[in-house]
Every structure is written in C-alpha cells, then in structure tokens.
Design an enzyme around this catalytic site. Structure first.
Site, mmCIF file in Angstrom:
data_model
loop_
_atom_site.group_PDB
_atom_site.id
_atom_site.type_symbol
_atom_site.label_atom_id
_atom_site.label_comp_id
_atom_site.label_asym_id
_atom_site.label_seq_id
_atom_site.Cartn_x
_atom_site.Cartn_y
_atom_site.Cartn_z
ATOM 1 N N ASP A 127 95.434 17.846 -4.055
ATOM 2 C CA ASP A 127 94.347 17.005 -3.547
ATOM 3 C C ASP A 127 93.046 17.398 -4.250
ATOM 4 O O ASP A 127 92.615 18.554 -4.177
ATOM 5 C CB ASP A 127 94.202 17.189 -2.030
ATOM 6 N N HIS A 134 80.740 12.062 -1.400
ATOM 7 C CA HIS A 134 81.395 12.861 -0.363
ATOM 8 C C HIS A 134 81.049 14.343 -0.527
ATOM 9 O O HIS A 134 80.649 15.010 0.436
ATOM 10 C CB HIS A 134 82.908 12.662 -0.428
ATOM 11 N N GLU A 200 90.639 10.996 6.341
ATOM 12 C CA GLU A 200 90.005 10.962 5.032
ATOM 13 C C GLU A 200 90.577 9.794 4.241
ATOM 14 O O GLU A 200 91.791 9.736 3.996
ATOM 15 C CB GLU A 200 90.218 12.280 4.264
ATOM 16 N N GLU A 202 91.524 8.066 1.134
ATOM 17 C CA GLU A 202 91.810 8.505 -0.226
ATOM 18 C C GLU A 202 92.795 7.551 -0.900
ATOM 19 O O GLU A 202 93.410 6.698 -0.261
ATOM 20 C CB GLU A 202 92.431 9.912 -0.226
ATOM 21 N N ASP A 234 94.383 11.698 4.461
ATOM 22 C CA ASP A 234 94.600 13.144 4.543
ATOM 23 C C ASP A 234 93.961 13.644 5.842
ATOM 24 O O ASP A 234 92.814 14.086 5.848
ATOM 25 C CB ASP A 234 93.997 13.835 3.324
ATOM 26 N N ARG A 238 88.678 19.551 11.382
ATOM 27 C CA ARG A 238 87.425 20.052 10.813
ATOM 28 C C ARG A 238 87.020 21.422 11.369
ATOM 29 O O ARG A 238 86.494 22.261 10.634
ATOM 30 C CB ARG A 238 86.302 19.041 11.059
ATOM 31 N N GLN A 241 89.070 23.903 9.641
ATOM 32 C CA GLN A 241 88.661 23.982 8.235
ATOM 33 C C GLN A 241 87.388 24.809 8.069
ATOM 34 O O GLN A 241 87.283 25.628 7.146
ATOM 35 C CB GLN A 241 88.448 22.566 7.690
ATOM 36 N N LYS A 254 94.657 21.160 6.856
ATOM 37 C CA LYS A 254 95.124 20.008 6.084
ATOM 38 C C LYS A 254 96.640 19.880 6.027
ATOM 39 O O LYS A 254 97.155 18.781 5.813
ATOM 40 C CB LYS A 254 94.612 20.120 4.641
ATOM 41 N N THR A 258 99.865 14.432 6.225
ATOM 42 C CA THR A 258 99.165 13.540 5.298
ATOM 43 C C THR A 258 99.971 12.251 5.226
ATOM 44 O O THR A 258 101.187 12.294 5.010
ATOM 45 C CB THR A 258 99.059 14.174 3.899
ATOM 46 N N GLU A 365 81.347 12.536 7.763
ATOM 47 C CA GLU A 365 80.163 11.942 7.160
ATOM 48 C C GLU A 365 79.589 10.822 8.023
ATOM 49 O O GLU A 365 78.362 10.717 8.173
ATOM 50 C CB GLU A 365 80.501 11.384 5.782
#
Length: 417
Positions: A127, A134, A200, A202, A234, A238, A241, A254, A258, A365
C-alpha cells in the site's frame, strides 16, 4: 463500437470496458468471466470451443481457472488478443454469437445470479501513500502545516507491506477490530475495540508478469507488467494506528481487513482516459523519470449509508488524478532494489484526496480527526464509522456517450466481538 447486448448509457460495463473477474454461477465451479452490461460472459466456454487458440496463449488453457493468475502471467499480448476476440464476438454486426441462441444460453450469466470471488490469488500486497493532499492533511494534523510532509515524501513513493490474507471481495462485512489505544490524557495504553474506525478510498493494480529476483523493472516498461485496476477500501483503526505506527508504520490498524472490487479494468480500457502526469518538483531521480509518464481521469466517490438511512449519501468526490506518484513510478520504485513481483500481486495507491473538503478520501480528513463531525441528510452525525454503517466506493471514467467503470466495493461494519 456497439454490442448486441443492451447496455445502458450509465452502465459501467459497455463493450469499451470488458473488465475481468472470477465468478461462480449457481451450479459449477468458479471461472473467468468478463462483464458486459448486466451480464457476465463466460470465457471458459469460449476457450473450450477454441476461440483462444492463438500464439499469444502458448497453447495454455487459462479461463477455467478459479483465479486470474495464469492469465495474468501470459502478459500484454495475450491480454490484448483476448480483448480483440471478445469485442469482435460481442459486436452488434457480428452474427456468430448474436444469432446462436444455444451458445448465448451457455456463455451469458446474469450478474445478479452469480457470486463474485477475489480476482486473483494475491501473494503479496503493498500500500502506497501517494496522494499529496492526503499526506499533507494528515501531516498537518500530526505535526502542523510547516512540517506536514516528511523530508522523503516528494523524493520517493512511500509505502508499506500490507497483509494479503485479509483482502476480501466487495460485499463482505468487516468486523470492528480490537487493539491497543493510548488516549492523550492516559499515562498508559488501554486495550479494546477501535472507536475511531475509518475507510480509505483507494485504487489498486494487479501485477501481470513479474520480474526475477535482483532484476528491477525499468519505469518505461512498467505498463507491460500492470494488468489493470480495481477499487479498494483499506479499512483503518485510527486509534490503534496513532499509537503503533512509529517507528515502523501501520500494523494491526490495517491488517484486519481490506476490501476490493471484483472487476479488474484493464489499462487498454483506460487508455482513452490517459493524461500526462503533472510535473513533479523536485524532479525525481532518473529511475523514476518516464519518457511519457501518465495518470488517468477517473472519477471516484464514497457513499455512506447508516442503518437508519434508506439510500446512501455521497461523502467523498475525488479523482484518480489527485495521485502525485504514478502507477509506473510505484512499480519502478518497488522493484528498483531487486524485489521480485509475481502475477497476482496487488499494489495500492493509498487514500486519494483532493484539494477541496468534499474530495477528502477518509473520515480522518473529512471530520478533521473528529473535530468537525459530518451531518448526514437524516440528521445523524458521524465523526467515525459506526456499527451498522455501510461504505461503498465507486468510480468511472466518462467517455463520449459511455462509461468505463469499476462497479463498486462495499462493506458493512459489524460490532466488535
């Protein structure tokens, strides 16, 4: 081009697309199919009838397999020959398949009647972190705007190795994970379910022919090793993380799940939407400079539907062109040290965000780390994803009277065990 199969103008799967996937009909084993309108074209039947007995296939049978890997390994000549044969058979002016009712009954399956599988056996998954906006937004939250980007970010495509075993196909539920979390006010971490659960938005691409260990792939040959693209979510924990990522990056935040879309859109289908990659400053090192580096004009959306909503609500609108590093640069960088890629490996873009608030590709975000909750049409608010929420990512390139689309990748959040 026009197919004898009726295809709506807003369908993601006209004859100009013909994405590949693995489907399982009501009866029988999983095999390779291609999406056309609301149908799946069964390539294993066409192969059995001799339609792919050409030099490009090296006398190999690949379409009765339960994964695309053998087909991916054949390379671009076989991919292009397959596309040429399918477009000829599906052409509105060609009676060979159009007027053969018995053959049509064998080779066409309604998409609603089949179960889609993962497109390939994914040996390895990487990834990247390739969206400038971002990376800048996240860095601003953590370190302030003056130190938003790490010193290496504009010099190389940053990435981490993910977990291939927990990649699932669209429609699979995702369980809220547990992990260590350290609240800012706490002296020590706590253990429990992740409260700041995120998506996420992607894309990702599948590797075709690989490279031998120790032999890098030059950037101007990168496209010969890329079969096509899928959508990806994904899922991210948080809080986990934030506590674990230094110094080695994401791990438990993560690797629990996925999700990817089932249909792989080939680079040949995306060719009409190819755009020059904007100039990069500073100029990349020579191994990252392509003769004609490229990106694609692909519109991307994320839609959120809570358990009490009757229809989903679009919360992200962005574009593939918001990636700073190209897929060719990602591939060249991945192999420049001699790392060997293999057919079916998956390389992802990282979250794709743009310059506007609505183009931010994750809740982190969109809500600015929970400080600015989203208000949904039914009055509900979200800082992060709640149990029962469904998140769908979709994307398409807009042609003249047609779309080349990816379908969607969707998943629902289940409560932690």
């Amino acid at each position: 081009m026009k197919s004898f199969i009726e295809v709506a103008p807003d369908s993601h799967f006209p004859i100009q697309n013909l994405p590949f996937g693995i489907f399982k009909p009501g009866q029988g084993a999983a095999r390779v199919g291609v999406a056309i309108g609301d149908f799946v074209l069964d390539l294993s039947v066409l192969e059995e009838l001799g339609h792919f007995q050409t030099p490009e296939f090296q006398e190999r049978r690949v379409f009765a397999e339960s994964a695309l890997n053998p087909f991916l390994a054949l390379g671009r000549p076989a991919w292009r020959k397959t596309r040429e044969i399918m477009q000829r058979l599906l052409d509105a002016e060609n009676p060979a398949l159009r007027d053969d009712a018995a053959l049509r009954a064998r080779v066409f399956h309604a998409q609603k009647d089949v179960t889609m599988q993962l497109p390939a056996r994914i040996g390895d998954y990487t990834d990247f972190y390739s969206s400038y906006h971002h990376a800048h937004n996240v860095g601003t939250m953590l370190r302030g705007p003056e130190n938003a980007l790490m010193p290496n970010w504009k010099w190389l495509p940053v990435a981490y190795h993910g977990r291939a075993s927990s990649i699932v196909v669209s429609g699979a539920d995702v369980r809220r994970p547990h992990g260590q979390i350290k609240p800012p006010e706490a002296a020590a971490p706590i253990f429990g379910p992740s409260r700041s659960f995120d998506y996420e938005l992607e894309t990702a691409f599948f590797i075709g022919p690989g490279n031998a260990l120790g032999e890098p792939i030059p950037i101007d040959r990168a496209a010969d090793h890329i079969f096509g693209l899928v959508l990806m979510n994904d899922w991210s924990a948080r809080g986990v993380q934030a506590w674990e990522y230094q110094p080695l990056g994401p791990f438990l935040a993560k690797n629990f799940c996925t999700s990817i879309s089932p249909w792989v859109v080939t680079l040949d289908a995306l060719e009409p939407f190819r755009k020059p990659l904007p100039p990069q400053d500073p100029e990349p090192l020579p191994y990252l400079r392509a003769t004609n580096n490229f990106t694609y004009d692909i519109q991307l959306q994320a839609r959120l539907q809570t358990a009490s909503m009757t229809t989903p609500h679009v919360i992200t609108r962005t574009n593939f062109q918001n990636l700073y590093w190209s897929i060719a640069q990602q591939l060249a960088h991945h192999t420049v040290n001699g790392c060997n890629l293999q057919p079916g490996d998956l390389l992802a873009s990282g979250t794709i965000s743009g310059a506007t608030e609505e183009s931010r590709g994750c809740m982190l975000e969109l809500t600015w780390r929970g400080a600015n909750p989203l208000t949904l049409p039914n009055g509900e608010t979200r800082k992060w994803l709640d149990d029962g929420d469904s998140l769908t990512i979709t994307g398409w390139a807009e042609g003249d009277g047609y779309r080349v689309g990816f379908g969607e990748v969707t998943g629902r959040v289940l409560p932690a065990l």
